[in-house]
Structures are given as C-alpha cells and as structure tokens.
Enzyme design. Structure first.
Site: not given
Length: 254
Positions: A146, A159
C-alpha cells in the site's frame, strides 16, 4: 548493429498463485495474469466466489482453478502451497484493515490485522519460495502492499504498521534469494474503489481528502493495478527485485 529485443510480458507456461482473489485487487490481478497466458490458481476463503471467478475466466479462455485457502492459518496454508506447487508467480493480495484512531486501537484489532497482513504474508512468501528452491526454478513473488507502507494516514496506524513491515521483509527476502533468481517485490496502490473500500468513499470529507492527495485527481480502479502486476510477474522486470512499484497517482511524490 543488432537491435535489442523487448523482453516478453507474456506468461505462457507459468503457474501463478493469487491469494485474496475472490474480489477487488486480487481478482483483477488473477485476470491480468490469466490474460497474459499464465495458469492461475485463485485462492481465498470463499469457495462460491472462487468457483464463479474460475468459471468466468475459463469462459474467457483463461486457465484457472480454485484453491480454498486461509493465509492466516499458517500451517494449513503452507501444506496446501506445498501440495499444489511449485508456483512460478505469487501475488499475495490477501489482507484486511480495521481502521480507527490510534488511541482506540485494541490488542485484538492489532493481532487480527497483523496475523494476516504480516505473519500470513511472510510465511506465504516463504512457502512459495521454498517450493521454487526445491526444484531449482526462478520466480517472481509479489506482495500487494500500500502507499500507506511509505506514509501515514488518518485512522490507519495499525494498517500502515503492517504494510511498512511487508516492505521490510520483502527487501530482506529479495537480498537473500537474489542469487537463486527469485525476485520479491511489492505493489503499493493508492485508495482503490472496491466493495471493501466503499464505506470510506461514502464519507464526503474522506473522499475530499483522498482526491486532494492524489495528484492525478481521481481515485484508483482495480484496472490500474493490472498492468503493474503483469510487468513484475514477467521477464520485462527481470532486473527488478526488492523494490516497491508505486501505483498511487502521485500521493507519495511530495
């Protein structure tokens, strides 16, 4: 003067394992590899969705089969990878997020996200690499990371932590396995509109924040990831390892 030849983006004769393939980015990656000629094993926890994907891919004249797999169940996962391998290509798109403010993070939330995004991803990559080593084959192992592996973000402390970890073990594995011609890289998408991310985009203030940060002025689509995964899986990226392919619309450029 002899002209150079562009390395092939084709994947004919290659076997690929794509986890998290039942929806979103994982599904798109499976289709991209299938279109490029790979035999694709699509893996996820939901057999009904996998069966539907395999049927559609076969109708489109792609080679596909399903494997019910929970990446967070490390022991069972590694056994299944061994039994069904070796795989020339891995795309690990299995992952989850539990977004919330850092001060409200619970231990249970942290463990749930880390068990899949870090522990599961680590041992999945290891299992596929071991299968290649046993038969002396090269390979391309790709973890879907990501942009949050390179920056921070609102309500994304856990995250982001897990994706930073993925970048770390990817680089170390690339160093260790380079002499075996096993390449390990990540793809780092920006916010991509999928059913799982729809709730974020439904919040006007969050969507405005996202669109302001993405320099190209639009959110991501799963199609934006498909070319990148074929590139990293193919001989076109034969000298690329230990790196992150940013598909973030310029978010991390500043």
């Amino acid at each position: 003067m002899a002209l150079p030849t562009t390395p092939s983006f084709r994947l004919d004769g290659k076997r690929a394992l794509v986890t998290g393939a039942s929806s979103g980015i994982g599904l798109a990656c499976a289709v991209a590899l299938g279109e490029a000629g790979a035999e694709v094993v699509v893996a996820a926890r939901r057999p009904d969705l996998l069966a539907d994907l395999v049927e559609k891919m076969r109708v489109a004249e792609m080679k596909a089969e399903a494997l019910v797999l929970d990446v967070s169940d490390v022991s069972t996962m590694q056994t299944l990878v061994t039994e069904n391998g070796p795989f020339d290509i891995l795309v690990n798109s299995a992952g989850l997020a539990r977004h919330g403010s850092a001060e409200d993070t619970t231990e249970a939330d942290f463990d749930c996200v880390a068990d899949l995004n870090v522990k599961g991803a680590y041992f999945l990559t290891q299992a596929v690499a071991k299968g290649l080593m046993m038969v002396g084959k090269p390979g391309s192992l790709i973890n879907i990371s990501s942009q949050m592996a390179h920056v921070g973000g609102l309500d994304r402390a856990v995250y982001a932590a897990t994706k930073h970890a993925v970048e770390g073990f990817t680089k170390s594995m690339a160093i260790e396995w380079g002499k075996r011609n096993i390449r390990v890289n990540t793809i780092c998408p920006t916010f991509v509109l999928t059913p799982l991310t729809q709730s974020t985009f439904d919040r006007p203030e969050r969507r405005a924040w996202i669109e302001e940060k993405i320099k190209l002025g639009r959110v991501g689509k799963v199609e934006d990831i498909m070319g990148g995964v074929v590139y990293l899986a193919s001989d076109a990226s034969a000298l690329v390892t230990g790196t992150a392919l940013m598909i973030d619309g310029g978010w991390t450029a500043e």
